[in-house]
Write an enzyme that holds these catalytic residues in place. Sequence first.
Site, PDB file in Angstrom:
ATOM      1  N   HIS A   1      -8.925  -0.959  -6.886  1.00 59.50           N
ATOM      2  CA  HIS A   1      -9.345  -2.359  -6.781  1.00 59.50           C
ATOM      3  C   HIS A   1     -10.866  -2.485  -6.766  1.00 59.50           C
ATOM      4  O   HIS A   1     -11.568  -1.573  -7.197  1.00 59.50           O
ATOM      5  CB  HIS A   1      -8.677  -3.023  -5.572  1.00 59.50           C
ATOM      6  CG  HIS A   1      -7.193  -2.790  -5.531  1.00 59.50           C
ATOM      7  ND1 HIS A   1      -6.323  -3.359  -6.439  1.00 59.50           N
ATOM      8  CD2 HIS A   1      -6.430  -1.994  -4.722  1.00 59.50           C
ATOM      9  CE1 HIS A   1      -5.093  -2.946  -6.183  1.00 59.50           C
ATOM     10  NE2 HIS A   1      -5.129  -2.109  -5.164  1.00 59.50           N
TER      11      HIS A   1
ATOM     12  N   GLU B   1      -8.759  -3.305   1.212  1.00 58.17           N
ATOM     13  CA  GLU B   1      -8.407  -2.044   0.572  1.00 58.17           C
ATOM     14  C   GLU B   1      -9.543  -1.560  -0.324  1.00 58.17           C
ATOM     15  O   GLU B   1      -9.820  -0.354  -0.400  1.00 58.17           O
ATOM     16  CB  GLU B   1      -7.132  -2.229  -0.250  1.00 58.17           C
ATOM     17  CG  GLU B   1      -6.635  -0.963  -0.918  1.00 58.17           C
ATOM     18  CD  GLU B   1      -5.400  -1.194  -1.768  1.00 58.17           C
ATOM     19  OE1 GLU B   1      -4.905  -0.213  -2.357  1.00 58.17           O
ATOM     20  OE2 GLU B   1      -4.931  -2.353  -1.866  1.00 58.17           O
TER      21      GLU B   1
ATOM     22  N   HIS C   1      -5.733   4.607  -2.692  1.00 57.73           N
ATOM     23  CA  HIS C   1      -5.206   3.294  -2.334  1.00 57.73           C
ATOM     24  C   HIS C   1      -4.776   3.272  -0.876  1.00 57.73           C
ATOM     25  O   HIS C   1      -4.748   4.303  -0.194  1.00 57.73           O
ATOM     26  CB  HIS C   1      -4.003   2.931  -3.209  1.00 57.73           C
ATOM     27  CG  HIS C   1      -4.352   2.580  -4.612  1.00 57.73           C
ATOM     28  ND1 HIS C   1      -4.614   1.288  -5.005  1.00 57.73           N
ATOM     29  CD2 HIS C   1      -4.500   3.356  -5.712  1.00 57.73           C
ATOM     30  CE1 HIS C   1      -4.913   1.286  -6.296  1.00 57.73           C
ATOM     31  NE2 HIS C   1      -4.851   2.526  -6.749  1.00 57.73           N
TER      32      HIS C   1
ATOM     33  N   GLU D   1      -1.380   6.571  -1.520  1.00 52.41           N
ATOM     34  CA  GLU D   1      -1.405   5.437  -0.599  1.00 52.41           C
ATOM     35  C   GLU D   1      -1.590   6.042   0.791  1.00 52.41           C
ATOM     36  O   GLU D   1      -0.670   6.633   1.349  1.00 52.41           O
ATOM     37  CB  GLU D   1      -0.093   4.644  -0.674  1.00 52.41           C
ATOM     38  CG  GLU D   1       0.217   4.060  -2.044  1.00 52.41           C
ATOM     39  CD  GLU D   1      -0.488   2.740  -2.303  1.00 52.41           C
ATOM     40  OE1 GLU D   1      -1.276   2.308  -1.429  1.00 52.41           O
ATOM     41  OE2 GLU D   1      -0.241   2.142  -3.364  1.00 52.41           O
TER      42      GLU D   1
END
Length: 290
Positions: free
Chosen positions: A78, A115, A171, A253
């Site tokens: 992101h 994030e 992430h 993650e």
Amino acid sequence: MTVALAALVPGALLGWAVYETAGGGSRGGGADRTATAAPTSGRSAASPTDDAKRPSGTPAAPASGSLKGKVVVIDPGHNQGNFQHADEINRKVDIGTNKKECDTTGTSTNDGYTEARFTLDVAHRLRTLLEKQGATVKLTRDGDSPAWGPCVDERARIGNAAHADAAISIHADGSAEGNRGFHVILPGSVHAGAADTRPIVGPSRDLGTRVAGTFLRETGEPPSNYLGEGTGLVTRTDLGGLNLSTVPKVFIECGNMRDSKDAALLTSGTWRQRAAQGISEGIVSFLRGS
């Protein structure tokens, strides 16, 4: 339970069965989820200065360690600027199996620690560790550059163009309270359009299992209790960053930002350093083949 899990080593993880999720399955969606909270203008008290950051454009120290000649691409998920560029990130790009949004805003903790900030901080820490081992490290984004994105197809192309020996996308998930733990996403076998992951499925699985084992050992964070059936490994075929990669690549993650226990870890600079150390050790093990 946590103590027992922390005793596992990568060799044990290599024997895990891999839980497949088709078409995304049931997930929190940290890798491609749109956050419900906008970023805060200042730093939260729980998120210390990104002390591992090297100013953009500053050259790395000369490579001299055991990974000299190896190239690693780190993809911090992101971008803080995505919140201000909705039209751009909502543009559809071809990921081989279908078309998907260029990028998303990602998720955040309930206190507004995004994030995008988390992933960039871990990426900086990871870069420092790998460069100390002699690797050449490239980031898909660094600091405020680019202002948004890159798109998921471009993130894959950056790794491909660098001829990376290993690539990893960082992430954090955005699932429900009580869902906690990390998981590593492996590329499934895809052969459609511009996507052909068949040559990288095997080495990516090796990379992912090694990263899962060392991440567990260094952080004490348990494998996800809501994905992967306790293995910490999930296979997906709907992520452009994996589908379009021609080099060994996985996503991690690191935890669930919407769970209070995981959020307390993710917003700790000390824990983020341990996370970077765990990821680094897995990559080093993969590149050394040991």
